[in-house]
Design an enzyme around this catalytic site. Structure first.
Site, mmCIF file in Angstrom:
data_model
loop_
_atom_site.group_PDB
_atom_site.id
_atom_site.type_symbol
_atom_site.label_atom_id
_atom_site.label_comp_id
_atom_site.label_asym_id
_atom_site.label_seq_id
_atom_site.Cartn_x
_atom_site.Cartn_y
_atom_site.Cartn_z
ATOM 1 C CG HIS A 471 -2.343 0.395 0.771
ATOM 2 N ND1 HIS A 471 -2.831 1.582 -0.115
ATOM 3 C CD2 HIS A 471 -3.632 0.005 1.667
ATOM 4 C CE1 HIS A 471 -4.119 1.486 -0.152
ATOM 5 N NE2 HIS A 471 -4.518 0.733 0.784
ATOM 6 C CG ASP A 475 -3.935 3.877 -3.539
ATOM 7 O OD1 ASP A 475 -3.267 3.666 -2.651
ATOM 8 O OD2 ASP A 475 -3.718 4.982 -4.060
#
Lengths: 496, 85
Positions: A471, A475
């Site tokens: 992350h 995304d």
């Protein structure tokens, strides 16, 4: 001048033992040549060189464990001056002050490091006391402890040609369809003795045992022994820790051959020794713990209808010779490698707080080892390979992962990993990213399931595709688009 | 290879198998044991096994025949049947 250093073969590697030099001072080397063999937690790995030139000096002798990044040899643009020695004192300072002080920097390593390249008897036995196992009574320490380099280099065979396959097995795999039938006695069945037969010929270095419990022998030695039908157990190794070098095999053929040909050769047993399994478990633990500690994973899954792809596969395989036949696993691999072109945030490495995307896709392929453990070497530049070429590479990689002969570049290289659960696995895997990579794609076992197509309930072959990604770099939205892109490619297998 | 008897074929089959899966002990290998299920030969190993049998015995092995090659005995029978008399 260029320096050839102990490579890091993964985030989890601190040090390696130099098992064999395949070059000696004066030899010309080219980028990609295999110049040395290093024993690591992942087994014996063929180490390639990344520069062209002439070997000036061998800095670290065989049998010594050194930290990652230690200078192993010096290269020059011209052949070394006559009489140039190996192991000069000035080169004895490996650039390894930063060499991964991660918990496991045992005193032994430091000693070796400081003493390199000419460890005293005491130091080198200290280096591997942990590994020492009872063996036949050792002989007096040889003089080579005082001057290890000449011995090391004298035993070194001529460098292999750049394209030389590393093993007969690989040769078979690589030449594929055109491969001549391997002789029955050839690659993997070099008969070997139980591990207690690994005889240390010297008192100095403690015997190393391979992770798989086989006698310690260089790949060249195994190759020669296999080619000549020689039982490695009948050969006394003169290499470090009693390892058998290629020259040992060449020297001892006649005497050694007799007993083997007379009796049925014992099959080679390759189950990993407890110690080898423990070392690999430790390596996996270190990498995975680091991953879970440092990488904020996010996870996605997507069910893909593989019916069209598998129907196409069946039809195409019917027309293919067995050596070009495809396995279902290769279709998602190809789709993933292609789809990554549009998702640079999934293909690369994250180190020192910075993400570096990779233009080529070096696809790590997770391979379960028989007897436990796991390794994920790279399929180099996978996006540039069509299905057939990809399949040949995967077969070759699996065979070498399971029976030896992986190369250093294959372990250093992956920019993303795929874990395929195969045809007898389970529905889905939630992957753990292998640092410093930033994504791992899972392909579940294809299964027949009810599925709605155009408003009709039908039976289709489905597989669950998963993505675990970093992350810090991407995304979920992008990750989802990526899985959708892979799905789309799989719906048109003939265009893969 | 045309005159090989079952024993010779079996030896080559077993040797080939041990190349693919070096931890298998031929002495403990039951002739009827299922290679894939009982010996944990996965699809990649099995393909490598088939390719080597194809090379060593110079026979074609279509995919739909794979089930007949699921045991050592099955392999021997299959190879004998495929070889010219």
């Amino acid at each position: 001048m260029a320096e050839f250093r102990m490579p890091s073969l993964g985030a989890d590697m601190d040090a390696g033992v130099l098992v064999e030099w395949l070059v000696k001072p004066g030899d010309k080397v080219s980028r990609g040549d295999i110049v040395a063999v290093v024993e690591t937690q992942k087994g014996a790995i063929d180490v390639e060189i990344f520069d062209d030139g002439f070997v000036q000096e061998i800095v670290v002798p065989v049998g010594v464990e050194v930290p990652v990044d230690t200078i192993l040899a010096i290269l020059g643009d011209t052949p070394p001056a006559a009489g140039a020695s190996t192991v000069p004192a000035k080169a004895a300072t490996p650039a390894s002050s930063e060499a991964k002080a991660v918990g496991s920097s045992q005193p032994a390593q430091r000693d070796t490091h400081e003493a390199a390249p000419a460890p005293s008897t005491a130091e080198s036995s200290q280096t591997s006391t942990a590994e020492a196992s009872a063996g036949p009574a050792p002989e007096p320490p040889p003089h080579e402890v005082e001057a290890p380099a000449p011995e090391a280099t004298a035993a070194a065979p001529a460098p292999p040609p750049a394209a030389a396959p590393t093993s007969p097995k690989e040769q078979v795999m690589a030449s594929d369809a055109s491969a001549a039938p391997t002789e029955q006695g050839a690659p993997g069945d070099a008969p070997t003795a139980p591990k207690e037969r690994v005889a240390p010929p010297t008192a100095a270095p403690a015997p190393l045992s391979r992770s798989d419990g086989l006698p310690l022998a260089s790949p060249r030695a195994r190759r020669l022994a296999a080619d000549r039908g020689i039982d490695l157990a009948t050969i006394r190794g003169t290499g470090p820790h009693g390892s058998i070098t290629g020259d040992d095999v060449e020297r001892a053929p006649a005497a050694a051959t007799t007993p083997t040909t007379a009796t049925t050769p014992k099959p080679r047993r390759r189950r990993m020794s407890e110690k080898g399994a423990a070392a690999m478990r430790e390596a996996i633990a270190a990498a995975m713990a680091r991953s879970k500690r440092e990488i904020p994973h996010y996870y996605l899954s997507h069910t893909v209808d593989l019916t069209a792809a598998l129907d196409w596969l069946k039809a195409t395989n019917r027309a293919r010779p067995v050596s070009e036949r495809l396995l279902p696993a290769v279709l998602p691999l190809r789709a993933i490698a292609r789809a990554l072109a549009d998702f640079p945030e999934l293909n690369g490495t994250y180190e020192d707080g910075r993400y570096r995307p990779s233009a080529p896709v070096h696809l790590g392929f997770a391979i379960a080892l028989r007897g436990g453990g796991l390794i994920a070497p790279a399929i180099k530049d996978a996006a540039g390979l069509d299905l057939t070429a990809l399949m040949v590479r995967v077969r070759d990689l699996v065979a070498r992962a399971r029976s030896g002969g992986l190369r250093s570049s294959e372990l250093q290289m992956p920019t993303i990993t795929v874990t395929s659960l195969g045809d007898r696995g389970v529905d889905a895997v939630t992957g753990v990213i292998y640092p410093p990579q930033v994504a791992i794609v899972g392909v579940g076992t294809p299964v027949l399931r009810p599925w709605v197509v155009d408003g009709e309930l039908t039976i289709r072959t489905l597989a669950v595709l998963t993505l675990a990604a970093d992350h810090r770099v991407s995304d979920g939205h992008r990750g989802a688009l990526f899985l959708a892109a892979v799905d789309r490619l799989l719906q048109e297998p003939e265009a893969l | 290879m045309s005159t090989q008897d079952a024993t010779a074929i079996e030896k080559v089959v077993i040797d080939t198998l041990v190349e693919i899966a070096p931890d298998i002990d031929p002495a403990e290998l039951e002739p009827g044991v299922d290679l894939r299920q009982d010996l944990d030969i996965d699809s990649m190993d099995f393909l490598n096994f088939i390719i080597r049998l194809h090379e060593r015995f110079a026979i074609e092995i279509p995919e739909e025949d794979y089930p007949r090659l699921s045991t050592v005995d099955g392999c021997v029978d299959y190879i004998r049947a495929k070889q010219p008399a």
